[in-house]
Design a protein around this motif. Structure first.
Motif, PDB file in Angstrom:
ATOM      1  N   MET A  73       0.772  -1.412   0.091  1.00  0.00           N
ATOM      2  CA  MET A  73       0.006   0.016   0.055  1.00  0.00           C
ATOM      3  C   MET A  73       0.904   1.307  -0.146  1.00  0.00           C
ATOM      4  SD  MET A  73      -2.979   1.282   2.801  1.00  0.00           S
ATOM      5  CE  MET A  73      -3.769  -0.369   2.496  1.00  0.00           C
ATOM      6  N   THR A  74       0.720   2.122  -0.864  1.00  0.00           N
ATOM      7  CA  THR A  74       1.377   3.339  -0.945  1.00  0.00           C
ATOM      8  C   THR A  74       1.102   4.475   0.133  1.00  0.00           C
ATOM      9  OG1 THR A  74       1.239   3.178  -3.355  1.00  0.00           O
ATOM     10  CG2 THR A  74       1.927   5.364  -2.477  1.00  0.00           C
ATOM     11  N   ALA A  75       2.217   4.824   0.737  1.00  0.00           N
ATOM     12  CA  ALA A  75       1.928   5.727   1.759  1.00  0.00           C
ATOM     13  C   ALA A  75       1.603   7.063   1.608  1.00  0.00           C
ATOM     14  CB  ALA A  75       3.092   5.753   2.835  1.00  0.00           C
ATOM     15  N   ILE A  76       0.449   7.706   2.350  1.00  0.00           N
ATOM     16  CA  ILE A  76       0.265   9.139   1.974  1.00  0.00           C
ATOM     17  C   ILE A  76       0.738  10.089   3.192  1.00  0.00           C
ATOM     18  CG2 ILE A  76      -1.917   8.976   3.394  1.00  0.00           C
ATOM     19  CD1 ILE A  76      -2.978  11.076   1.210  1.00  0.00           C
ATOM     20  N   LEU A  77       1.028   9.501   4.197  1.00  0.00           N
ATOM     21  CA  LEU A  77       1.829  10.054   5.267  1.00  0.00           C
ATOM     22  C   LEU A  77       2.896   9.161   5.977  1.00  0.00           C
ATOM     23  CD1 LEU A  77       1.732  12.547   7.298  1.00  0.00           C
ATOM     24  CD2 LEU A  77       0.045  10.879   8.862  1.00  0.00           C
ATOM     25  N   ASP A  78       3.995   9.844   6.367  1.00  0.00           N
ATOM     26  CA  ASP A  78       5.076   8.981   6.763  1.00  0.00           C
ATOM     27  C   ASP A  78       5.834   9.948   7.981  1.00  0.00           C
ATOM     28  OD1 ASP A  78       5.953   6.481   5.832  1.00  0.00           O
ATOM     29  OD2 ASP A  78       6.158   7.430   4.046  1.00  0.00           O
ATOM     30  N   VAL A  79       5.655   9.220   9.134  1.00  0.00           N
ATOM     31  CA  VAL A  79       6.263   9.984  10.160  1.00  0.00           C
ATOM     32  C   VAL A  79       7.536   9.057  10.714  1.00  0.00           C
ATOM     33  CG1 VAL A  79       5.834  10.613  12.549  1.00  0.00           C
ATOM     34  CG2 VAL A  79       3.968  10.861  11.116  1.00  0.00           C
TER      35      VAL A  79
ATOM     36  N   LEU B 284       6.624  13.513  22.679  1.00  0.00           N
ATOM     37  CA  LEU B 284       7.065  12.177  21.722  1.00  0.00           C
ATOM     38  C   LEU B 284       8.402  11.842  21.459  1.00  0.00           C
ATOM     39  CD1 LEU B 284       4.658  13.370  18.469  1.00  0.00           C
ATOM     40  CD2 LEU B 284       3.970  11.601  20.272  1.00  0.00           C
ATOM     41  N   GLU B 285       8.662  10.679  21.500  1.00  0.00           N
ATOM     42  CA  GLU B 285       9.976  10.241  21.592  1.00  0.00           C
ATOM     43  C   GLU B 285      10.361   9.364  20.272  1.00  0.00           C
ATOM     44  OE1 GLU B 285      13.913   9.508  24.500  1.00  0.00           O
ATOM     45  OE2 GLU B 285      11.738   9.498  25.387  1.00  0.00           O
ATOM     46  N   ALA B 286      10.875   9.572  19.289  1.00  0.00           N
ATOM     47  CA  ALA B 286      11.384   8.709  18.292  1.00  0.00           C
ATOM     48  C   ALA B 286      10.046   7.829  17.737  1.00  0.00           C
ATOM     49  CB  ALA B 286      12.529   7.880  18.535  1.00  0.00           C
ATOM     50  N   VAL B 287       8.774   8.573  17.360  1.00  0.00           N
ATOM     51  CA  VAL B 287       7.769   7.975  16.869  1.00  0.00           C
ATOM     52  C   VAL B 287       7.990   7.888  15.366  1.00  0.00           C
ATOM     53  CG1 VAL B 287       5.387   8.134  16.531  1.00  0.00           C
ATOM     54  CG2 VAL B 287       6.339   8.838  18.926  1.00  0.00           C
ATOM     55  N   SER B 288       7.688   6.525  14.733  1.00  0.00           N
ATOM     56  CA  SER B 288       7.357   6.308  13.298  1.00  0.00           C
ATOM     57  C   SER B 288       6.343   5.466  12.995  1.00  0.00           C
ATOM     58  CB  SER B 288       8.613   5.603  12.935  1.00  0.00           C
ATOM     59  OG  SER B 288      10.065   6.353  13.236  1.00  0.00           O
ATOM     60  N   LEU B 289       5.631   5.940  12.111  1.00  0.00           N
ATOM     61  CA  LEU B 289       4.414   5.306  11.554  1.00  0.00           C
ATOM     62  C   LEU B 289       4.151   5.803  10.366  1.00  0.00           C
ATOM     63  CD1 LEU B 289       1.787   7.354  12.072  1.00  0.00           C
ATOM     64  CD2 LEU B 289       1.815   6.664  14.000  1.00  0.00           C
ATOM     65  N   SER B 290       3.316   4.980   9.641  1.00  0.00           N
ATOM     66  CA  SER B 290       3.060   5.221   8.005  1.00  0.00           C
ATOM     67  C   SER B 290       1.289   5.134   7.917  1.00  0.00           C
ATOM     68  CB  SER B 290       3.876   4.660   7.208  1.00  0.00           C
ATOM     69  OG  SER B 290       3.495   3.306   7.239  1.00  0.00           O
ATOM     70  N   LEU B 291       0.693   5.970   7.087  1.00  0.00           N
ATOM     71  CA  LEU B 291      -0.601   5.642   6.769  1.00  0.00           C
ATOM     72  C   LEU B 291      -0.688   5.521   5.387  1.00  0.00           C
ATOM     73  CD1 LEU B 291      -3.728   5.876   7.660  1.00  0.00           C
ATOM     74  CD2 LEU B 291      -3.430   8.446   7.427  1.00  0.00           C
ATOM     75  N   GLY B 292      -1.451   4.358   4.895  1.00  0.00           N
ATOM     76  CA  GLY B 292      -1.442   4.058   3.542  1.00  0.00           C
ATOM     77  C   GLY B 292      -2.590   4.723   2.993  1.00  0.00           C
ATOM     78  N   ARG B 293      -2.839   5.099   1.519  1.00  0.00           N
ATOM     79  CA  ARG B 293      -4.035   5.682   0.631  1.00  0.00           C
ATOM     80  C   ARG B 293      -5.146   4.938   0.938  1.00  0.00           C
ATOM     81  NH1 ARG B 293      -2.175   9.943  -2.236  1.00  0.00           N
ATOM     82  NH2 ARG B 293       0.171  10.004  -2.494  1.00  0.00           N
ATOM     83  N   GLY B 294      -6.198   5.743   1.404  1.00  0.00           N
ATOM     84  CA  GLY B 294      -7.561   4.907   1.707  1.00  0.00           C
ATOM     85  C   GLY B 294      -7.663   4.182   3.054  1.00  0.00           C
ATOM     86  N   GLU B 295      -6.595   4.312   3.742  1.00  0.00           N
ATOM     87  CA  GLU B 295      -6.432   3.530   5.064  1.00  0.00           C
ATOM     88  C   GLU B 295      -6.895   4.403   6.168  1.00  0.00           C
ATOM     89  OE1 GLU B 295      -3.258   0.814   7.672  1.00  0.00           O
ATOM     90  OE2 GLU B 295      -2.601   2.457   6.721  1.00  0.00           O
ATOM     91  N   VAL B 296      -7.555   3.701   7.257  1.00  0.00           N
ATOM     92  CA  VAL B 296      -7.975   4.511   8.333  1.00  0.00           C
ATOM     93  C   VAL B 296      -7.084   3.880   9.593  1.00  0.00           C
ATOM     94  CG1 VAL B 296      -9.745   4.596  10.141  1.00  0.00           C
ATOM     95  CG2 VAL B 296     -10.490   4.677   7.750  1.00  0.00           C
TER      96      VAL B 296
END
Length: 535
Positions: free
Chosen positions: A1-7, A21-33
């Protein structure tokens, strides 16, 4: 799934304190909740504000990157942010009562994004706003567009905020506790419609919530945060398959659910409160309670449930003697409370006490907790100063608060600690009945579980009787013996918990049960995809 948001490795601090916040990493895909859950202070709102570029001036970003589509958000200037917000990146705030401008009509506020981004002219913006309100599920969008915010219900105002978020057709929506202030049935309708819009348009959504039951039912993935750290990310469908962090398991166990009802039905029902034919009218002839009749049994918990406007809080205020009954009677230990005058009525207040919804509004912010707990004793002339202080120590012990916290001001306590103090103050005069008006609705799920456990323990220890007002049926399942279901001021169903919820007879009861997040259990797999009506 292509990411629309990358942290990536995001670290944010406020002043000289520990990182929010400390060293937080996550991604959100297109069309994903993606649902971000956690207790107060976990950092979820800081994360949302960082993505929106709305961090306060006291915040400093020590490290990390936030990339939205191809744009580095942390390197964006104000011109780029103005072009981005509302158009490609939209926001649904928590409280519609404070998020809508009371001096502007709803339609004009929805159209604002279209005009600001040049998506339409002022002549056609009104029609576009009406269409957006219709898409958000408002049955009479023309009337809603002409209305002032105070003329709409809470659910309608929240739909207006959803309309304003979707009107620019953004790629990503950040929803910060979008239904926490709504009743369960209204919450379900709003979330169902929000989910439908997300699916239709292929919009991604970052859902910020403390309600793990909602997250499990509504999200494709759930990210759990604690004290500024990302603890775990999992898909609800993987529950029972993948190994979870122990803290996540604790949160799952703490989610209130009807399937986790812990009370055994009691056979001996001795009414301490008897409500008969109660009618309560407000000025202007508005009937808030219309012929309500039920009993509250000694040593047990009777829950009043129903949507906003059903009459729950009005009944509680009438029971407390804060407003008079227009018709009917409320008998406490066989005595009509409306017949009490002077000292007799004053003594009733010793025997029937209140725990309110918001602990922060319960206490004078200038008075230390210890003094606030001693105040009822002083007002009723009970004991010497030393005896009152010993009673305060006893109360702090009973609600499992360290005695040292008694010397603090209310703002120096957490929400859970302050609610424990509110319970202690309600117990100061050794009441027989405690009216609990949404006492856990403002608390995080783990703190909520602690308060419910405390209330059960105090009931067993002191023989307390609770009249418990709530819109959360999961909470009802964990604490109530009897249930009174209200709709439009009328009692539509009442009786033992197992009977009313096991074999509901009225459509209102069935609708409330169907809307309960996490039913039959918050730890079970979600029953339906986001936004799909239950079968």
């Amino acid at each position: 799934m292509t990411a629309i948001l990358d942290v990536n490795d995001l670290t944010i601090s406020y002043g000289d304190g520990a990182p929010a916040l400390e060293a937080v990493s996550l991604s959100l895909g297109r069309g994903e909740v993606l649902a971000v859950v956690g207790e107060s202070g976990s950092g979820k709102t800081t994360l949302a504000r960082a993505v929106l570029g709305l961090l306060p001036g006291s915040a400093s970003i020590a490290a990390g990157r936030i990339r939205f589509e191809e744009l580095d958000l942390l390197a964006s200037d104000q011109r780029q942010w103005r072009a981005l917000r509302g158009r490609r990146l939209a926001y649904i705030p928590q409280d519609p009562a404070t998020s809508l401008n009371p001096t502007r009509r709803v339609g004009a506020q929805v159209a604002e994004t279209l005009i600001a981004h040049g998506l339409t002219d002022r002549r056609t913006a009104g029609r576009a706003a009406v269409k957006a309100l219709q898409n958000a599920g408002l049955r009479d969008p023309e009337r809603a567009a002409r209305a002032w915010p105070h003329e709409l219900s809470g659910g309608m105002r929240q739909r207006a905020l959803i309309a304003g978020a979707f009107v620019g057709d953004p790629g990503l929506i950040i929803a910060d506790e979008p239904t926490s202030a709504l009743d369960t049935t209204v919450q379900r309708r709003v979330l169902d419609h929000l989910g439908g819009l997300v699916r239709e348009r292929g919009t991604s959504m970052l859902l910020i919530t403390h309600d793990l039951g909602v997250a499990l039912e509504r999200a494709d993935r759930v990210a759990v945060m604690r004290r500024g750290h990302l603890i775990d990310v999992f898909a609800p469908d993987d529950l029972g398959v993948s190994e979870l962090d122990p803290y996540v398991t604790e949160l799952l166990d703490a989610v209130p659910s009807l399937a986790k009802a812990v009370h055994v039905e009691k056979i001996d029902r001795d009414p301490v409160l008897a409500v008969r034919g109660l009618v309560t009218r407000y000025r202007g002839g508005v009937t808030a309670v219309d012929g309500a009749s039920f009993d509250v049994s000694r040593g047990m918990t009777t829950a009043l449930v129903g949507e906003s406007g059903s009459g729950k809080t009005t009944i509680a205020r009438t029971v407390l003697g804060l407003i008079p009954a227009s018709e009917g009677t409320i008998r406490f230990e066989g005595t009509d409370i409306d017949s009490l005058r002077g000292e007799e009525r004053r003594q009733l207040r010793r025997r029937v006490q209140l725990v309110q919804q918001n602990p922060h509004s319960t206490f004078d912010p200038r008075i230390p907790i210890r003094r606030a707990l001693a105040e009822p004793l002083k007002v009723f002339g009970l004991g010497t100063r030393q005896e009152r202080q010993r009673r305060v120590d006893q109360l702090l012990d009973q609600v499992a608060l360290a005695r040292s916290l008694g010397d603090r001001l209310p703002h120096e306590l957490s929400g859970g600690q302050l609610q424990r103090a509110a319970i202690a103050r309600a117990l100061a005069l050794r009441p027989e009945v405690v009216v609990c008006d949404e006492p856990v609705s403002a608390l995080d799920v783990s703190v909520q579980a602690q308060i419910l456990r405390l209330l059960r323990e105090l009931q067993d220890e002191l023989g307390l009787t609770y009249l418990f007002i709530t819109h959360d049926l999961g909470v009802v399942g964990e604490i109530a013996h009897d249930v009174v279901v209200l709709a439009a001021g009328r009692v539509v169903e009442h009786g033992p918990l197992a009977s009313v919820f096991g074999t509901p007879q009225h459509e209102v009861t069935r609708e409330l049960l169907a809307a309960a997040p996490g039913a039959p259990s918050a730890r079970s797999l979600r029953d339906r995809p986001f936004g799909k009506e239950p079968a």
